[in-house]
Design a protein around this motif. Structure first.
Motif, PDB file in Angstrom:
ATOM      1  N   GLU A  25       0.822  -1.219   0.000  1.00  0.00           N
ATOM      2  CA  GLU A  25       0.000   0.000   0.000  1.00  0.00           C
ATOM      3  C   GLU A  25       0.856   1.269   0.000  1.00  0.00           C
ATOM      4  O   GLU A  25       0.483   2.269  -0.599  1.00  0.00           O
ATOM      5  N   ILE A  26       2.022   1.223   0.651  1.00  0.00           N
ATOM      6  CA  ILE A  26       2.857   2.426   0.717  1.00  0.00           C
ATOM      7  C   ILE A  26       3.463   2.778  -0.642  1.00  0.00           C
ATOM      8  O   ILE A  26       3.862   3.914  -0.866  1.00  0.00           O
ATOM      9  N   ASP A  27       3.525   1.801  -1.562  1.00  0.00           N
ATOM     10  CA  ASP A  27       4.064   2.037  -2.905  1.00  0.00           C
ATOM     11  C   ASP A  27       3.010   2.532  -3.880  1.00  0.00           C
ATOM     12  O   ASP A  27       3.319   2.786  -5.040  1.00  0.00           O
ATOM     13  N   LEU A  28       1.771   2.639  -3.430  1.00  0.00           N
ATOM     14  CA  LEU A  28       0.674   3.019  -4.315  1.00  0.00           C
ATOM     15  C   LEU A  28       0.275   4.472  -4.129  1.00  0.00           C
ATOM     16  O   LEU A  28       0.176   4.959  -3.006  1.00  0.00           O
ATOM     17  N   GLU A  29       0.028   5.132  -5.241  1.00  0.00           N
ATOM     18  CA  GLU A  29      -0.524   6.484  -5.227  1.00  0.00           C
ATOM     19  C   GLU A  29      -1.953   6.379  -5.759  1.00  0.00           C
ATOM     20  O   GLU A  29      -2.172   5.902  -6.869  1.00  0.00           O
ATOM     21  N   GLU A  30      -2.915   6.807  -4.956  1.00  0.00           N
ATOM     22  CA  GLU A  30      -4.316   6.619  -5.311  1.00  0.00           C
ATOM     23  C   GLU A  30      -5.012   7.972  -5.436  1.00  0.00           C
ATOM     24  O   GLU A  30      -4.865   8.826  -4.571  1.00  0.00           O
ATOM     25  N   LYS A  31      -5.752   8.136  -6.532  1.00  0.00           N
ATOM     26  CA  LYS A  31      -6.529   9.354  -6.756  1.00  0.00           C
ATOM     27  C   LYS A  31      -7.947   8.946  -7.141  1.00  0.00           C
ATOM     28  O   LYS A  31      -8.157   7.885  -7.720  1.00  0.00           O
ATOM     29  N   PHE A  32      -8.880   9.802  -6.837  1.00  0.00           N
ATOM     30  CA  PHE A  32     -10.270   9.565  -7.212  1.00  0.00           C
ATOM     31  C   PHE A  32     -10.697  10.663  -8.167  1.00  0.00           C
ATOM     32  O   PHE A  32     -10.532  11.844  -7.887  1.00  0.00           O
ATOM     33  N   VAL A  33     -11.210  10.235  -9.321  1.00  0.00           N
ATOM     34  CA  VAL A  33     -11.627  11.192 -10.340  1.00  0.00           C
ATOM     35  C   VAL A  33     -13.094  10.955 -10.679  1.00  0.00           C
ATOM     36  O   VAL A  33     -13.635   9.883 -10.423  1.00  0.00           O
ATOM     37  N   LYS A  34     -13.705  11.959 -11.256  1.00  0.00           N
ATOM     38  CA  LYS A  34     -15.111  11.823 -11.621  1.00  0.00           C
ATOM     39  C   LYS A  34     -15.270  10.860 -12.782  1.00  0.00           C
ATOM     40  O   LYS A  34     -14.507  10.885 -13.740  1.00  0.00           O
ATOM     41  N   SER A  35     -16.265  10.011 -12.660  1.00  0.00           N
ATOM     42  CA  SER A  35     -16.550   9.024 -13.690  1.00  0.00           C
ATOM     43  C   SER A  35     -17.393   9.648 -14.783  1.00  0.00           C
ATOM     44  O   SER A  35     -17.866  10.768 -14.667  1.00  0.00           O
ATOM     45  N   GLY A  36     -17.600   8.882 -15.817  1.00  0.00           N
ATOM     46  CA  GLY A  36     -18.474   9.301 -16.900  1.00  0.00           C
ATOM     47  C   GLY A  36     -19.116   8.076 -17.507  1.00  0.00           C
ATOM     48  O   GLY A  36     -18.812   6.953 -17.121  1.00  0.00           O
ATOM     49  N   GLY A  37     -20.018   8.273 -18.419  1.00  0.00           N
ATOM     50  CA  GLY A  37     -20.631   7.140 -19.093  1.00  0.00           C
ATOM     51  C   GLY A  37     -21.843   6.616 -18.375  1.00  0.00           C
ATOM     52  O   GLY A  37     -22.589   7.365 -17.732  1.00  0.00           O
ATOM     53  N   SER A  38     -22.051   5.285 -18.452  1.00  0.00           N
ATOM     54  CA  SER A  38     -23.263   4.705 -17.883  1.00  0.00           C
ATOM     55  C   SER A  38     -23.242   4.783 -16.363  1.00  0.00           C
ATOM     56  O   SER A  38     -22.201   4.770 -15.740  1.00  0.00           O
ATOM     57  N   GLY A  39     -24.404   4.864 -15.765  1.00  0.00           N
ATOM     58  CA  GLY A  39     -24.528   5.008 -14.320  1.00  0.00           C
ATOM     59  C   GLY A  39     -25.351   6.225 -13.976  1.00  0.00           C
ATOM     60  O   GLY A  39     -25.762   6.409 -12.846  1.00  0.00           O
ATOM     61  N   GLY A  40     -25.571   7.064 -14.960  1.00  0.00           N
ATOM     62  CA  GLY A  40     -26.464   8.206 -14.792  1.00  0.00           C
ATOM     63  C   GLY A  40     -25.892   9.336 -13.962  1.00  0.00           C
ATOM     64  O   GLY A  40     -24.683   9.501 -13.828  1.00  0.00           O
ATOM     65  N   GLN A  41     -26.795  10.079 -13.376  1.00  0.00           N
ATOM     66  CA  GLN A  41     -26.435  11.289 -12.644  1.00  0.00           C
ATOM     67  C   GLN A  41     -25.531  10.989 -11.454  1.00  0.00           C
ATOM     68  O   GLN A  41     -24.621  11.746 -11.155  1.00  0.00           O
ATOM     69  N   LYS A  42     -25.748   9.870 -10.784  1.00  0.00           N
ATOM     70  CA  LYS A  42     -24.945   9.486  -9.624  1.00  0.00           C
ATOM     71  C   LYS A  42     -23.461   9.417  -9.990  1.00  0.00           C
ATOM     72  O   LYS A  42     -22.601   9.930  -9.279  1.00  0.00           O
TER      73      LYS A  42
END
Length: 115
Positions: A25-42
């Protein structure tokens, strides 16, 4: 270990697989980005897509299989393990063996149909 919203058995399998291919885990860089495509407004409003980078090797994955951020984090780590296994083991990696098995099956089928 992080809570991904999966069963304890799957969590333990992932932990063992990460340990086997020296993914920490210490070797990993994690980012969260906005999704797109199917799944709708959520999907369009929440940052559920996961970008994971393994710093020592430079490998990166971007996963958006699920609407859940926790599940996407699990899938990203699982995919990262696959990439590292392919890089380290080459033809001996589980994915390479699976591809070779399918290729042999297709060859057998072609020989049968061409006769």
């Amino acid at each position: 270990m992080i809570n991904f919203g999966i069963t304890e058995q799957k969590k333990e399998e992932l932990r063992q697989r990460m340990q086997k291919c020296s993914l920490f885990e210490i070797d990993l860089e994690e980012k969260f980005v906005k999704s797109g495509g199917s799944g709708g407004q959520k999907v369009n409003k929440s940052s559920s897509c996961v970008y994971l980078k393994h710093i020592p090797s430079g490998l990166a994955v971007k996963i958006q299989k699920s609407r859940s951020q926790g599940l996407n984090r699990y899938y990203a780590r699982k995919r990262m393990c696959e990439l590292l296994e392919n890089k380290l083991l080459g033809k001996e990696s589980p994915q390479a063996k699976r591809i070779e098995k399918i290729r042999k099956q297709k060859d057998r089928n072609r020989r049968r149909t061409s006769s």
